[in-house]
Scaffold this active site. Structure first.
Site, PDB file in Angstrom:
ATOM      1  N   ASP A 191     -81.383  30.331  79.416  1.00  0.00           N
ATOM      2  CA  ASP A 191     -80.016  30.820  79.243  1.00  0.00           C
ATOM      3  C   ASP A 191     -80.213  32.281  78.873  1.00  0.00           C
ATOM      4  OD1 ASP A 191     -77.617  31.768  78.170  1.00  0.00           O
ATOM      5  OD2 ASP A 191     -76.981  29.743  77.674  1.00  0.00           O
ATOM      6  N   HIS A 192     -80.004  33.176  79.842  1.00  0.00           N
ATOM      7  CA  HIS A 192     -80.462  34.552  79.618  1.00  0.00           C
ATOM      8  C   HIS A 192     -79.711  35.251  78.485  1.00  0.00           C
ATOM      9  CE1 HIS A 192     -77.043  35.656  82.182  1.00  0.00           C
ATOM     10  NE2 HIS A 192     -77.190  36.896  81.763  1.00  0.00           N
ATOM     11  N   HIS A 254     -73.665  30.055  78.117  1.00  0.00           N
ATOM     12  CA  HIS A 254     -73.711  31.301  77.352  1.00  0.00           C
ATOM     13  C   HIS A 254     -72.789  31.314  76.129  1.00  0.00           C
ATOM     14  CE1 HIS A 254     -75.878  32.380  80.851  1.00  0.00           C
ATOM     15  NE2 HIS A 254     -74.880  32.821  81.578  1.00  0.00           N
TER      16      HIS A 254
HETATM   17  C1  BG6 Z   1     -74.496  34.308  84.865  1.00  0.00           C
HETATM   18  C2  BG6 Z   1     -73.283  33.815  85.596  1.00  0.00           C
HETATM   19  O1  BG6 Z   1     -75.142  33.257  84.217  1.00  0.00           O
HETATM   20  O2  BG6 Z   1     -74.109  35.277  83.904  1.00  0.00           O
HETATM   21  C3  BG6 Z   1     -72.530  34.970  86.237  1.00  0.00           C
HETATM   22  O3  BG6 Z   1     -73.675  32.890  86.594  1.00  0.00           O
HETATM   23  C4  BG6 Z   1     -72.220  36.032  85.224  1.00  0.00           C
HETATM   24  O4  BG6 Z   1     -71.333  34.519  86.855  1.00  0.00           O
HETATM   25  C5  BG6 Z   1     -73.477  36.423  84.459  1.00  0.00           C
HETATM   26  O5  BG6 Z   1     -71.684  37.159  85.903  1.00  0.00           O
HETATM   27  C6  BG6 Z   1     -73.154  37.354  83.326  1.00  0.00           C
HETATM   28  O6  BG6 Z   1     -74.356  37.810  82.790  1.00  0.00           O
HETATM   29  P1  BG6 Z   1     -74.461  39.250  82.143  1.00  0.00           P
HETATM   30  O7  BG6 Z   1     -75.845  39.315  81.605  1.00  0.00           O
HETATM   31  O8  BG6 Z   1     -74.167  40.233  83.232  1.00  0.00           O
HETATM   32  O9  BG6 Z   1     -73.392  39.264  81.080  1.00  0.00           O
END
Ligand code: BG6
Length: 511
Positions: A191-192, A254
């Site tokens: 989960d980045h 997230h």
């Molecule tokens: C991803 C989603 O996990 O996270 C995307 O699949 C989303 O839809 C993205 O745009 C948002 O990540 P960040 O790091 O740009 O906030």
């Protein structure tokens, strides 16, 4: 996670082999390779390193490296790669064409692994990275097993990208399958958001400051808002998004993870399982959503066409690969409660959506009113409630809003901001989430990765909403124009409790 505070028993290996399935895909190009390259520049990668990118197309190593160089130049936070740095890094990368569905083609990986092991004369960390569409996660795991590729409990890891399942049942099935082949300590579910710099700082902010803990509860906190708004639409991901919707795409993972970090009890150590236990406890303590109560605690929306920065943009239903009558939500707002001693009665509002007015990930904690106002109220001298704002991106910072006397002969109040703005550091100075996460995978630290029970608990929580939204078509979609703050029912959701959504305060530094 930052190595200086992590006292896990993990050791940084001297050697590592990455096998990246989906090595020509978008994720590899935009995130994985730029992150690996930046780690290389910082000397954080093992000395002996082999990165084998794999995809269906037939490519020479030279051609593959050339496309990766373009990606690094385009997506690395450090800008264009220097020739000599790139040449050294690229020498560690090779390409292997393979059909991931065909077990017979996994032999090639075995040969590669063996060659490196023989050359290095040691047992490297072996990382199978599934940067592919989710329908292939199981296939890859099964083929690794059937082809008898290296699978040592101590040194082999498998990395699974999101989405992890599409509902509770599919997540359970995927866990079950993976756990017949790998042990939990080998599985890195990404989960980045957990790798983001400011998100990690929440742990430091909460648990390295003695003044925070006494305030961090229902006695002092009135409500919490977690807001991840994006200006972009679904773009070329229409097909994926039609099956996902924002509830699966953002809330299940997230936003609920951010909630867990805010609400968790202090862990006794940075041990991966101790931290993750505390997070699972939060998910388990969250009030179950009753099917009859869904409308009272949620709002959904879908964007229509509009104008963004002078350009006309299509509505969701006009995007490529989207059903012109789609019922998929591109915006969601939900209200949750955490039923435990610390949080009883404190609402947590979550909102996220595409094609909104601004891109910003913010957590706002509003404290209660002073118990008694001793200031004259006739000249609007009413102290405002204190707010703690954690801005994750694009502007990074933590801001505490306090009341203070305006200098002068009268006692007049004004809100002032105490700002921690990362000392002038911008996003390009901070490591990207993927840099942190990749380093942790190499060194075997699972703190920032989702455990099986964590993923399942998050699915379990949102299943009633997911089922209800899927089964009840919305008649007024699209219900918000592009470049707005979302649908009216989301304003109503929070307004019924006497609050409103907060946006980024002026004083958080802009890049
Ligand atoms: C991803 C989603 O996990 O996270 C995307 O699949 C989303 O839809 C993205 O745009 C948002 O990540 P960040 O790091 O740009 O906030």
């Amino acid at each position: 996670m930052a190595k200086t505070v992590n006292h896990n028993t993990n050791t940084e290996p001297n050697s590592a082999i990455f096998i990246i399935f989906g090595g020509t895909g978008d994720l590899s190009r935009r995130k994985i390779f730029p992150a690996l390259y930046n780690l290389f520049l910082e000397n954080r990668l093992p000395e002996k390193l082999a990165i084998v990118g794999s995809g269906r197309s037939k490519l020479t190593d030279a051609k593959y490296r050339a496309t990766l160089l373009d990606s690094v130049n385009e997506f690395s936070r450090r800008g264009k790669a220097k020739k000599e740095d790139w040449t050294t890094f690229a020498s560690k990368i090779t390409y292997q064409a393979a059909n991931i569905k065909d077990v017979g083609e996994y032999k090639a990986f075995e040969t590669r692994i063996k060659e490196y092991q023989d050359e290095w004369k040691e047992k490297p960390a072996i990382i199978y990275y599934c940067a592919v569409s989710p329908e292939f996660f199981c296939t890859i795991a099964e083929n690794i097993s059937s082809a008898k590729l290296e699978n040592n409990e101590e040194t082999t890891r498998i990395v699974i990208e999101k989405p992890f399942g599409s509902d509770l049942k599919s997540a359970q099935d995927l866990n079950h399958k993976l756990l017949t082949i790998f042990s939990e300590k080998q599985i890195y579910r990404i989960d980045h958001y957990l790798g983001k710099e400011v998100v990690q700082n929440i742990m430091a902010f909460r648990f390295a400051n003695a003044i925070m803990e006494p305030l961090w509860n229902r006695n002092h906190i009135e409500h919490v808002q977690i807001s991840v708004t994006e200006q972009i639409g679904v773009g070329s991901r229409g097909d994926y998004f039609e099956h996902a919707g924002i509830l699966r795409d953002m809330i299940q993972n997230h936003l609920l993870q951010l909630l867990c970090i805010i609400a968790m009890e202090p862990p006794i150590s940075f041990d991966a399982d101790v931290v993750r236990d505390r997070k699972v406890e939060v998910l388990k303590a969250m009030r179950k959503i009753l099917p009859g109560k869904i409308d009272a605690i949620s709002a959904r929306g879908q964007y229509g066409p509009g104008w963004v920065e002078g350009k006309k943009v299509p509505g969701y239903r006009e995007e490529a690969d989207v059903d012109p009558e789609s019922n998929t939500e591109t915006y969601a707002a939900l209200k949750f409660y955490v039923d435990n001693w610390r949080w009883q009665g404190v609402p947590f509002y979550l909102r996220t959506g595409k094609r909104l007015f601004k891109t910003a990930s913010l957590i706002t904690i509003r404290f209660k009113e002073v118990p008694h106002n001793m200031f004259h109220s006739e000249n609007e001298n009413v102290p405002k409630q204190n707010r703690l704002v954690i801005s994750i991106q694009p502007d990074m910072g933590i801001l505490l809003q306090l009341e203070s006397k305006i200098p002068g002969l009268e006692m007049r109040l004004n809100t002032v901001d105490m700002v921690f703005d990362y000392s002038g550091k911008t996003r390009s100075d901070a490591p990207e989430a993927y840099e942190t996460l990749l380093l942790d995978i190499i060194s075997g630290d699972q703190t920032l990765f989702m455990r099986a029970d964590q993923v399942e608990a998050a699915w379990e929580l949102i299943m009633p909403v997911l089922n209800s939204w899927e089964n009840n078509k919305v008649r007024n979609f699209p219900n918000y124009p592009a470049n707005s703050w979302g649908p009216e029912n989301a304003e109503a959701l929070i307004a019924q409790d006497g609050f409103h959504w907060f946006n980024l305060p002026e004083n958080i530094k802009k890049e």
